[in-house]
Design an enzyme around this catalytic site. Structure first.
Site, PDB file in Angstrom:
ATOM      1  N   ASN A  41     -48.347 -71.549  55.550  1.00  9.56           N
ATOM      2  CA  ASN A  41     -49.463 -71.703  54.623  1.00  9.56           C
ATOM      3  C   ASN A  41     -49.958 -73.133  54.785  1.00  9.56           C
ATOM      4  O   ASN A  41     -49.312 -74.066  54.336  1.00  9.56           O
ATOM      5  CB  ASN A  41     -48.967 -71.436  53.190  1.00  9.56           C
ATOM      6  CG  ASN A  41     -50.022 -71.756  52.145  1.00  9.56           C
ATOM      7  OD1 ASN A  41     -51.180 -72.023  52.481  1.00  9.56           O
ATOM      8  ND2 ASN A  41     -49.627 -71.730  50.886  1.00  9.56           N
ATOM      9  N   TRP A  42     -51.083 -73.256  55.450  1.00  5.47           N
ATOM     10  CA  TRP A  42     -51.567 -74.612  55.768  1.00  5.47           C
ATOM     11  C   TRP A  42     -52.199 -75.299  54.564  1.00  5.47           C
ATOM     12  O   TRP A  42     -52.573 -76.465  54.635  1.00  5.47           O
ATOM     13  CB  TRP A  42     -52.595 -74.552  56.917  1.00  5.47           C
ATOM     14  CG  TRP A  42     -52.039 -74.034  58.207  1.00  5.47           C
ATOM     15  CD1 TRP A  42     -50.753 -73.628  58.457  1.00  5.47           C
ATOM     16  CD2 TRP A  42     -52.754 -73.851  59.443  1.00  5.47           C
ATOM     17  NE1 TRP A  42     -50.620 -73.212  59.761  1.00  5.47           N
ATOM     18  CE2 TRP A  42     -51.839 -73.335  60.384  1.00  5.47           C
ATOM     19  CE3 TRP A  42     -54.071 -74.080  59.839  1.00  5.47           C
ATOM     20  CZ2 TRP A  42     -52.211 -73.036  61.703  1.00  5.47           C
ATOM     21  CZ3 TRP A  42     -54.449 -73.775  61.142  1.00  5.47           C
ATOM     22  CH2 TRP A  42     -53.518 -73.272  62.060  1.00  5.47           C
ATOM     23  N   HIS A 137     -50.306 -67.489  44.723  1.00  4.14           N
ATOM     24  CA  HIS A 137     -49.550 -68.705  45.032  1.00  4.14           C
ATOM     25  C   HIS A 137     -49.505 -69.600  43.793  1.00  4.14           C
ATOM     26  O   HIS A 137     -50.475 -69.674  43.039  1.00  4.14           O
ATOM     27  CB  HIS A 137     -50.195 -69.452  46.205  1.00  4.14           C
ATOM     28  CG  HIS A 137     -49.308 -70.520  46.749  1.00  4.14           C
ATOM     29  ND1 HIS A 137     -49.148 -71.733  46.118  1.00  4.14           N
ATOM     30  CD2 HIS A 137     -48.497 -70.549  47.833  1.00  4.14           C
ATOM     31  CE1 HIS A 137     -48.282 -72.459  46.806  1.00  4.14           C
ATOM     32  NE2 HIS A 137     -47.874 -71.768  47.847  1.00  4.14           N
ATOM     33  N   GLU A 276     -41.155 -68.274  45.629  1.00  2.00           N
ATOM     34  CA  GLU A 276     -41.339 -69.714  45.799  1.00  2.00           C
ATOM     35  C   GLU A 276     -41.121 -70.414  44.463  1.00  2.00           C
ATOM     36  O   GLU A 276     -42.058 -70.502  43.651  1.00  2.00           O
ATOM     37  CB  GLU A 276     -42.760 -70.008  46.291  1.00  2.00           C
ATOM     38  CG  GLU A 276     -43.083 -69.401  47.639  1.00  2.00           C
ATOM     39  CD  GLU A 276     -44.207 -70.163  48.332  1.00  2.00           C
ATOM     40  OE1 GLU A 276     -43.983 -70.601  49.461  1.00  2.00           O
ATOM     41  OE2 GLU A 276     -45.273 -70.346  47.735  1.00  2.00           O
ATOM     42  N   GLY A 345     -45.605 -77.614  54.096  1.00  2.00           N
ATOM     43  CA  GLY A 345     -45.698 -78.858  54.868  1.00  2.00           C
ATOM     44  C   GLY A 345     -45.263 -78.758  56.318  1.00  2.00           C
ATOM     45  O   GLY A 345     -45.952 -79.248  57.215  1.00  2.00           O
TER      46      GLY A 345
END
Ligand code: 13P
Length: 365
Positions: A41-42, A137, A276, A345
């Site tokens: 996930n950029w 997210h 997450e 990251g």
């Protein structure tokens, strides 16, 4: 010297005994074998051409890797350019990679088209070759409140003059809620100014910390995406406060049941879940402990079993996200209930993400 073979990833069946899930070795291509999924996930990084350059470096390091699914998730602006670059025929001839590269969008809206300035629909994503979409997210569920200013009118609305005005208005209307009238009368009574100001401050802080996408919005996004043929990566996860208050499982239960409401058993096969924990995400944080990940992934899989039965529970992929790096990927992937990782990251550093994709090689080195 022994040369490493790229075919060392575990494809596995999953078997359940006594409330524990076990990975069972399976041959590549066996029906029911689960492929690990390493997804990047950029976030809000990379202009389109830098994204292609990053992808090229990753593929170059991951030549002939066919046994894991790889996900690349640029921001909206980078999707088209990357879609053109990752065509399967090109990847096969250039890098020996198969049809295991997936283009991910980081979000979508739930309506198809219309007056929704700035939003992008699932149809639009599908039309440019997006395969999977991240929904729910925590950056969107919780962390955007402080930027979007949801709190900005709270003080004004909780002022005596505004509430008195609202009270007069409600009194003049038929059928006003008695409870609301009583509360407004109480709050606007002489001497309650301090209470009002205190509530306003409290709500402002809460909204700054928390206001973001609701479970309802996420549910609509999940349904809209699936109905347009996009696979969904549904994110869930608790913040530090919920964990400290032992509310993790209650919260995850709500996020997942709400997120998956209306998703049939057949369609659930198109869903990937990403756990997450918010406190484990980003620079300065640390990945969750292996026991914490194990416990939550088992909880989620049991929840899926409750909702969809054993077959779905044993085949659905549950990813972990939150400071996944080359030095912890092997341990994390060794957990029986973990089927992959959603990486932030480290996914925009070619060397790091390549190592994460090749976790099987690190494991056997
Ligand atoms: P980091 O890997 O940077 O902690 O981010 C995790 C994440 O939010 C992926 O979606």
């Amino acid at each position: 010297m022994k040369t490493a073979t790229p075919r060392v990833y575990r494809n596995y069946y999953r078997q359940r005994t006594a409330n524990q899930w076990h990975k069972i070795q399976a041959e590549v291509g066996d029906p029911g074998a689960i492929r690990p999924f390493l997804a990047g996930n950029w976030k809000m990084n990379m202009i389109p051409l830098s994204g292609v350059a990053l992808a090229a470096r990753i593929f170059d390091s991951c030549r002939d890797i066919k046994d894991v699914d790889i996900g690349l998730g640029p921001p909206y602006t980078g999707l088209s350019t990357l879609a053109d670059y990752i065509k399967p025929d090109f990847l096969r001839t250039e890098y020996g990679i198969g049809r295991n590269v997936f283009l991910l969008a980081q979000d979508t809206f739930f309506e198809s088209k219309g007056a929704f300035t700035g939003e992008i629909s699932p149809e639009m994503l599908a039309s440019i070759g997006v395969d999977r979409v991240i929904v729910g997210h925590s950056d969107r569920r919780a962390n955007l409140g402080k930027y979007f200013g949801f709190w900005s009118s709270v003080s004004r609305r909780l002022s005596k003059s505004f509430l008195t005005h609202e009270l007069d208005h409600l009194k003049s209307k038929k059928g006003a809620d008695i409870q609301v009238l009583k509360a407004l009368e109480h709050l606007t009574a002489e001497g309650n100014q301090d209470v009002l100001e205190g509530i306003a401050k409290f709500l402002e802080e809460e909204l700054k910390e928390r206001a973001g996408e609701s479970d309802e919005a996420i549910q609509r996004k999940v349904q809209a995406s699936l109905s347009k043929g996009l696979q969904v990566i549904l994110c869930c996860g608790e913040n530090r406060e919920a964990r400290d208050m032992h509310e993790t499982f209650t919260l995850l239960d709500r996020q997942l049941r709400m997120g998956l409401e209306g998703v049939s058993q057949r369609t659930a096969a198109e869903v990937i879940i990403a756990y997450e924990p918010i406190w484990a995400i980003g620079e300065g944080a640390q990945a969750a402990g292996l026991e914490q990940i194990t416990e939550v992934h088992d909880f989620i899989r049991n929840l899926i079993m409750d909702m969809y039965g054993e077959q779905t529970a044993s085949s659905i992929r549950i990813l972990y996200g939150g400071n996944v790096k080359p030095d912890n990927i092997v341990d994390i992937m060794n957990i029986a209930g973990v089927d992959g990782a959603l990486v932030g990251g480290a996914s925009i550093k070619a060397e790091d993400f390549s190592q994460i994709i090749k976790f099987g090689l690190i494991a056997s080195a």
